[in-house]
Design a protein around this motif. Structure first.
Motif, PDB file in Angstrom:
ATOM      1  N   LEU A 278      63.134   4.030  -4.715  1.00 42.83           N
ATOM      2  CA  LEU A 278      62.790   3.487  -3.392  1.00 42.83           C
ATOM      3  C   LEU A 278      61.889   2.256  -3.581  1.00 42.83           C
ATOM      4  CD1 LEU A 278      62.745   3.572  -0.317  1.00 42.83           C
ATOM      5  CD2 LEU A 278      60.981   5.329  -0.422  1.00 42.83           C
ATOM      6  N   ARG A 279      61.038   2.318  -4.603  1.00 43.03           N
ATOM      7  CA  ARG A 279      60.157   1.177  -4.887  1.00 43.03           C
ATOM      8  C   ARG A 279      60.977  -0.019  -5.352  1.00 43.03           C
ATOM      9  NH1 ARG A 279      54.637   3.947  -7.176  1.00 43.03           N
ATOM     10  NH2 ARG A 279      54.550   5.527  -5.541  1.00 43.03           N
ATOM     11  N   TRP A 280      61.989   0.237  -6.194  1.00 44.31           N
ATOM     12  CA  TRP A 280      62.844  -0.875  -6.621  1.00 44.31           C
ATOM     13  C   TRP A 280      63.625  -1.442  -5.437  1.00 44.31           C
ATOM     14  CZ3 TRP A 280      62.750  -3.807 -10.844  1.00 44.31           C
ATOM     15  CH2 TRP A 280      62.104  -3.322 -11.982  1.00 44.31           C
ATOM     16  N   ALA A 281      64.044  -0.550  -4.530  1.00 50.73           N
ATOM     17  CA  ALA A 281      64.769  -1.032  -3.340  1.00 50.73           C
ATOM     18  C   ALA A 281      63.849  -1.944  -2.523  1.00 50.73           C
ATOM     19  CB  ALA A 281      65.251   0.150  -2.499  1.00 50.73           C
ATOM     20  N   ALA A 282      62.575  -1.554  -2.407  1.00 48.13           N
ATOM     21  CA  ALA A 282      61.623  -2.396  -1.668  1.00 48.13           C
ATOM     22  C   ALA A 282      61.471  -3.749  -2.362  1.00 48.13           C
ATOM     23  CB  ALA A 282      60.273  -1.688  -1.574  1.00 48.13           C
ATOM     24  N   LEU A 283      61.403  -3.715  -3.684  1.00 53.25           N
ATOM     25  CA  LEU A 283      61.226  -4.966  -4.432  1.00 53.25           C
ATOM     26  C   LEU A 283      62.415  -5.916  -4.209  1.00 53.25           C
ATOM     27  CD1 LEU A 283      59.155  -6.082  -6.614  1.00 53.25           C
ATOM     28  CD2 LEU A 283      60.996  -5.657  -8.234  1.00 53.25           C
ATOM     29  N   PHE A 284      63.588  -5.325  -4.060  1.00 55.07           N
ATOM     30  CA  PHE A 284      64.798  -6.144  -3.952  1.00 55.07           C
ATOM     31  C   PHE A 284      65.278  -6.346  -2.512  1.00 55.07           C
ATOM     32  CE2 PHE A 284      66.112  -4.760  -8.486  1.00 55.07           C
ATOM     33  CZ  PHE A 284      65.492  -5.874  -9.021  1.00 55.07           C
ATOM     34  N   HIS A 285      64.567  -5.799  -1.526  1.00 51.55           N
ATOM     35  CA  HIS A 285      65.174  -5.770  -0.188  1.00 51.55           C
ATOM     36  C   HIS A 285      65.459  -7.173   0.366  1.00 51.55           C
ATOM     37  CE1 HIS A 285      61.158  -6.464   1.443  1.00 51.55           C
ATOM     38  NE2 HIS A 285      61.695  -6.650   2.627  1.00 51.55           N
ATOM     39  N   ASP A 286      64.635  -8.144   0.021  1.00 51.71           N
ATOM     40  CA  ASP A 286      64.846  -9.511   0.531  1.00 51.71           C
ATOM     41  C   ASP A 286      65.285 -10.487  -0.560  1.00 51.71           C
ATOM     42  OD1 ASP A 286      64.307  -9.016   3.163  1.00 51.71           O
ATOM     43  OD2 ASP A 286      62.223  -9.703   3.112  1.00 51.71           O
ATOM     44  N   ILE A 287      65.787  -9.962  -1.666  1.00 50.21           N
ATOM     45  CA  ILE A 287      66.009 -10.778  -2.857  1.00 50.21           C
ATOM     46  C   ILE A 287      66.958 -11.956  -2.599  1.00 50.21           C
ATOM     47  CG2 ILE A 287      67.944  -9.451  -3.893  1.00 50.21           C
ATOM     48  CD1 ILE A 287      64.902 -10.607  -5.885  1.00 50.21           C
ATOM     49  N   ALA A 288      67.850 -11.809  -1.604  1.00 51.56           N
ATOM     50  CA  ALA A 288      68.832 -12.883  -1.372  1.00 51.56           C
ATOM     51  C   ALA A 288      68.330 -13.941  -0.394  1.00 51.56           C
ATOM     52  CB  ALA A 288      70.142 -12.281  -0.867  1.00 51.56           C
ATOM     53  N   LYS A 289      67.141 -13.761   0.131  1.00 54.42           N
ATOM     54  CA  LYS A 289      66.685 -14.693   1.174  1.00 54.42           C
ATOM     55  C   LYS A 289      66.751 -16.169   0.756  1.00 54.42           C
ATOM     56  CE  LYS A 289      64.197 -12.299   4.750  1.00 54.42           C
ATOM     57  NZ  LYS A 289      62.891 -12.004   5.360  1.00 54.42           N
ATOM     58  N   PRO A 290      66.308 -16.499  -0.472  1.00 56.32           N
ATOM     59  CA  PRO A 290      66.376 -17.933  -0.835  1.00 56.32           C
ATOM     60  C   PRO A 290      67.815 -18.455  -0.852  1.00 56.32           C
ATOM     61  CG  PRO A 290      65.028 -16.716  -2.404  1.00 56.32           C
ATOM     62  CD  PRO A 290      65.691 -15.697  -1.534  1.00 56.32           C
ATOM     63  N   ASN A 291      68.774 -17.571  -1.109  1.00 59.02           N
ATOM     64  CA  ASN A 291      70.174 -18.021  -1.210  1.00 59.02           C
ATOM     65  C   ASN A 291      70.806 -18.293   0.145  1.00 59.02           C
ATOM     66  OD1 ASN A 291      69.246 -16.525  -3.411  1.00 59.02           O
ATOM     67  ND2 ASN A 291      71.310 -16.157  -4.163  1.00 59.02           N
TER      68      ASN A 291
ATOM     69  N   SER B 228      72.529 -12.520   6.958  1.00 64.38           N
ATOM     70  CA  SER B 228      73.300 -11.762   5.952  1.00 64.38           C
ATOM     71  C   SER B 228      72.554 -11.565   4.642  1.00 64.38           C
ATOM     72  CB  SER B 228      74.634 -12.448   5.622  1.00 64.38           C
ATOM     73  OG  SER B 228      75.398 -12.563   6.774  1.00 64.38           O
ATOM     74  N   HIS B 229      71.242 -11.810   4.622  1.00 61.83           N
ATOM     75  CA  HIS B 229      70.569 -11.655   3.326  1.00 61.83           C
ATOM     76  C   HIS B 229      70.672 -10.233   2.797  1.00 61.83           C
ATOM     77  CE1 HIS B 229      67.227 -10.275   5.881  1.00 61.83           C
ATOM     78  NE2 HIS B 229      66.834  -9.610   4.817  1.00 61.83           N
ATOM     79  N   GLU B 230      70.790  -9.263   3.722  1.00 62.68           N
ATOM     80  CA  GLU B 230      70.870  -7.874   3.238  1.00 62.68           C
ATOM     81  C   GLU B 230      72.206  -7.608   2.527  1.00 62.68           C
ATOM     82  OE1 GLU B 230      70.808  -8.957   6.292  1.00 62.68           O
ATOM     83  OE2 GLU B 230      71.699  -7.586   7.752  1.00 62.68           O
ATOM     84  N   PHE B 231      73.291  -8.203   3.045  1.00 60.61           N
ATOM     85  CA  PHE B 231      74.604  -7.965   2.409  1.00 60.61           C
ATOM     86  C   PHE B 231      74.704  -8.712   1.083  1.00 60.61           C
ATOM     87  CE2 PHE B 231      75.495  -7.783   7.056  1.00 60.61           C
ATOM     88  CZ  PHE B 231      75.498  -6.407   7.117  1.00 60.61           C
ATOM     89  N   ILE B 232      74.253  -9.967   1.102  1.00 59.33           N
ATOM     90  CA  ILE B 232      74.289 -10.747  -0.153  1.00 59.33           C
ATOM     91  C   ILE B 232      73.356 -10.088  -1.166  1.00 59.33           C
ATOM     92  CG2 ILE B 232      73.975 -13.048  -1.185  1.00 59.33           C
ATOM     93  CD1 ILE B 232      75.968 -13.278   1.002  1.00 59.33           C
ATOM     94  N   GLY B 233      72.205  -9.612  -0.677  1.00 59.17           N
ATOM     95  CA  GLY B 233      71.249  -8.925  -1.561  1.00 59.17           C
ATOM     96  C   GLY B 233      71.895  -7.710  -2.210  1.00 59.17           C
ATOM     97  N   ALA B 234      72.600  -6.920  -1.404  1.00 60.87           N
ATOM     98  CA  ALA B 234      73.271  -5.724  -1.952  1.00 60.87           C
ATOM     99  C   ALA B 234      74.275  -6.140  -3.025  1.00 60.87           C
ATOM    100  CB  ALA B 234      73.954  -4.942  -0.834  1.00 60.87           C
ATOM    101  N   LYS B 235      74.949  -7.247  -2.792  1.00 58.74           N
ATOM    102  CA  LYS B 235      75.933  -7.710  -3.786  1.00 58.74           C
ATOM    103  C   LYS B 235      75.265  -8.148  -5.085  1.00 58.74           C
ATOM    104  CE  LYS B 235      79.871  -9.184  -1.111  1.00 58.74           C
ATOM    105  NZ  LYS B 235      80.148 -10.225  -0.160  1.00 58.74           N
ATOM    106  N   MET B 236      74.014  -8.595  -4.980  1.00 55.20           N
ATOM    107  CA  MET B 236      73.305  -9.051  -6.187  1.00 55.20           C
ATOM    108  C   MET B 236      72.794  -7.886  -7.051  1.00 55.20           C
ATOM    109  SD  MET B 236      71.057 -12.099  -4.458  1.00 55.20           S
ATOM    110  CE  MET B 236      69.997 -12.465  -5.866  1.00 55.20           C
ATOM    111  N   ILE B 237      72.701  -6.709  -6.451  1.00 56.23           N
ATOM    112  CA  ILE B 237      72.050  -5.594  -7.158  1.00 56.23           C
ATOM    113  C   ILE B 237      72.711  -5.261  -8.514  1.00 56.23           C
ATOM    114  CG2 ILE B 237      71.402  -3.130  -7.021  1.00 56.23           C
ATOM    115  CD1 ILE B 237      69.653  -4.999  -5.309  1.00 56.23           C
TER     116      ILE B 237
END
Ligand code: ATP
Ligand code: MG
Length: 472
Positions: free
Chosen positions: A278-291, A304-313
Motif C-alpha cells: 500500500l505504501r508503494w502504491a502511495a509512492l506511485f499513485h501520481d507517478i504519471a503526472k509529469p507525462n 488520465s494520470h491514473e491510467f497511464i500511471g497504472a501502465k507504468m507500474i
C-alpha cells in the motif's frame, strides 16, 4: 578505562568471552549490537570480531553451547554464523580491506581490531566492546562514535569519499540509519554522498531496494525519499519520482509540487496501515503526472494520470527488481483506481456507483479507500474535513450495501459456461457481451440479483443476436 558495559551484557556474550579466553583469542562484540545497546534499542543479532580465525571461534562456541551442527561456515568470506535460541551470532576474523574501482567486493587481508573498525561504514557502527575477561565490557571507540550517538549523527570513520566510493551501498545504509534512528547525516558525509551518487550504479538493484524497503516500513518513510532526493541518489535509482518535483507557473497559475504531495500521501498511508505494498502504491499513485501535464484554459490538468500511471507500474517494478506477481498487480490496481472514489464522494451517492466500485476493487476496497483518504493533503482545513467526511459517507454506504448483498465476493448468477451450454456456442466475444449485459443490469439495479432474472435476460439478449436455446 573509559566506558564499561559489563553489567548490561547478555549471558551469551560472557560465554563467547570465556571460550575466547580459553583459546587465547582477543574478541569483541561490534557494530549494530553495540550501537543498539547504547541506544537502548532491543537487537537480536550479534557480530563478533576476533584477532585470529572467526570460523575457529564460531566452532568452539558452537561446541560450548551444544549447537555445533548449527554453525554455518562461509569459507570464502572467512566468516561463520551460528543460530542460538533465536539469536544470530556472526563471527569474523579482524581484517583489512582494499577495494578496486569496479566492484563492491574488497580484497581482504588479516588485520588488527583497529583495522577492522576502520573498514566499518559509520562511526556509530564501529563501536566494539571487549569480551575477554581482563577487559570484559570495555568500549573501544577510536572514532568518537559515542559522541556521534549522543549527537545523533551519521559519519564515516574514514574520508567519506573513500568510504562511499569503495562500497556505494553505504550511501543507502546512511540514509536508512538516518531514518530509522532519526539521526542527521553529517554535512561532509552528506556532501560526499552527492558527489559519489553515480557510484550507486555498481550496486545491484536488489541490494538498493533492500535498503529502501528497510525505510519504507518505518513510521515516516518520506524521510528516506527526501534524503535520496537531496543527495541526488533519487535521480539514479528512481528518476520518475524525481520528475514529480517542482512547480510550473503559467499566467500566474501554479500547480502543487507533486513530489512533496506524494511523500505526504506516503506518510499518511503509513500512519494508518503497515502494508508495504500500500505504501508503494502511495509512492506511485501520481507517478504519471509529469507525462500528462497540460495547461488548458488557464488551469493545469493531469487527465488520465491514473491510467497511464497504472501502465507504468510493470516497467517500474521490473527496473526496481520488485516482485512482479501479486504485489505488482495490487499496486497497479490501486494506482489505476485511485480517482475512482472521488466522484462518488463528491456528488449524490447512488447505490449503483458504490456497487460498481465495490465490485471492481474487490478485496482491495479498504486499502483503496485508505489511499483515497491519504490523498487529501489540502492545506485548507475546511476542504480537508469536507472531503474526509464524504469518504465517511462512502464507507457507510458500503457497509449498508455489503449487508444487503454480500457484494465483495459477488459473481453474476450466470457465467460464460452456462451461456455457451444453453446456446451451444464456442468461446467468443458474444458470450462475453451477454455476460456483461447481465452483470451490468444487476449492478445498475435493472434486474434483481437472482438466477431466474438473469436467465430471463440471457434469453432476451440471445434472441437479439438470433440465438436459440438448445438446452432449457
Ligand atoms: P541492523 O540493525 O540493520 O542489523 P547493523 O548495523 O547491525 O544494523 P548489519 O548489516 O547487520 O547492520 O551489519 C553489521 C555491522 O557490519 C555494521 O554495524 C557495520 O559495522 C558493518 N557493516 C555492514 N555492512 C557494511 C558495509 N557495507 N560497509 C561497512 N561496514 C558494514
Ligand atoms: Mg545487524
Amino acid at each position: 578505562m573509559g566506558n564499561n558495559y559489563s553489567h548490561q551484557l547478555d549471558n551469551i556474550l560472557r560465554t563467547v568471552g570465556s571460550v575466547a579466553d580459553q583459546n587465547n583469542m582477543e574478541t569483541y562484540v561490534i557494530g549494530g549490537y553495540v550501537r543498539d545497546l547504547i541506544l537502548k534499542i532491543p537487537s537480536k543479532d550479534m557480530d563478533f570480531v576476533v584477532a585470529g580465525s572467526g570460523i575457529e571461534l564460531a566452532e568452539k562456541v558452537g561446541e560450548r553451547l551444544r549447537c555445533k551442527r548449527e554453525v554455518v561456515v562461509f569459507k570464502n568470506y572467512g566468516t561463520a554464523m551460528l543460530k542460538y535460541r533465536n539469536v544470530e551470532l556472526e563471527f569474523v576474523g579482524a581484517r583489512k580491506e582494499s577495494y578496486n574501482r569496479n566492484s563492491r567486493k574488497p580484497i581482504v587481508e588479516n588485520g588488527t581490531i583497529k583495522d577492522d573498525q576502520l573498514r566499518r561504514d559509520f562511526t556509530i557502527n564501529a563501536l566494539a566492546i571487549s569480551l575477554n575477561d581482563k577487559s570484559f565490557g570495555e568500549l573501544t571507540d577510536p572514532f568518537d562514535g559515542l559522541k556521534d550517538l549522543r549527537d545523533k549523527i551519521i559519519r564515516t570513520p574514514l574520508d567519506p569519499d573513500i568510504t562511499f566510493s569503495d562500497d556505494p551501498l553505504r550511501m543507502m545504509r546512511a540514509i536508512r540509519f538516518a531514518c530509522r534512528l532519526n539521526f542527521n547525516i553529517a554535512p561532509d558525509t552528506e556532501k560526499a554522498i552527492s558527489r559519489n551518487r553515480e557510484r550507486i550504479k555498481i550496486v545491484s538493484m536488489e541490494r538498493v531496494i533492500d535498503e529502501i524497503n528497510k525505510f519504507m516500513v518505518l513510521d515516516k518513510p518520506s524521510r528516506g525519499w527526501l534524503l535520496m532526493q537531496k543527495t541526488g541518489l533519487l535521480d539514479m535509482v528512481l528518476p520518475q519520482l524525481s520528475k514529480l518535483k517542482g512547480v510550473e507557473i503559467k499566467e500566474g497559475c501554479g500547480h502543487k509540487d507533486n513530489f512533496y504531495h506524494t511523500l505526504q500521501v506516503l506518510d499518511n498511508v503509513a500512519s494508518s496501515s503497515d502494508k508495504i505494498w500500500l505504501r508503494w502504491a502511495a509512492l506511485f499513485h501520481d507517478i504519471a503526472k509529469p507525462n500528462v501535464k497540460k495547461f488548458i484554459n488557464g488551469t493545469w490538468t493531469f487527465h488520465s494520470h491514473e491510467f497511464i500511471g497504472a501502465k507504468m507500474i510493470p516497467s517500474l517494478f521490473k527496473n526496481l527488481k520488485l516482485p512482479l506477481g501479486e504485489p505488482m498487480k495490487y499496486v497497479q490496481k490501486l494506482v489505476g483506481m485511485h480517482h475512482r472514489a472521488i466522484p462518488i464522494s463528491n456528488k449524490e451517492i447512488t447505490d449503483s456507483a458504490v456497487r460498481r466500485l465495490m465490485y471492481d476493487a474487490g478485496d482491495d476496497l479498504d486499502d483503496l479507500l485508505l489511499l483515497c483518504e491519504a490523498d487529501i493533503t489540502s492545506k485548507i482545513e475546511e476542504k480537508r474535513i469536507r472531503f474526509l467526511n464524504n469518504y465517511q459517507i462512502v464507507r457507510e454506504k458500503i457497509k449498508q450495501l455489503e449487508q444487503k448483498d454480500f457484494l465483495r465476493t459477488w459473481q453474476p448468477p450466470i457465467d460464460g459456461n452456462y451461456i455457451m451450454k444453453v446456446f451451444d456456442l464456442q468461446p467468443c466475444k458474444l458470450v462475453g457481451q451477454i455476460k456483461d449485459c447481465i452483470k451490468n443490469a444487476i449492478l445498475d439495479g435493472v434486474i434483481e440479483n437472482s438466477f431466474e432474472a438473469a436467465e430471463k435476460l440471457m434469453f432476451e439478449e440471445g434472441k437479439k443476436y438470433g440465438l436459440t436455446a438448445v438446452k432449457q
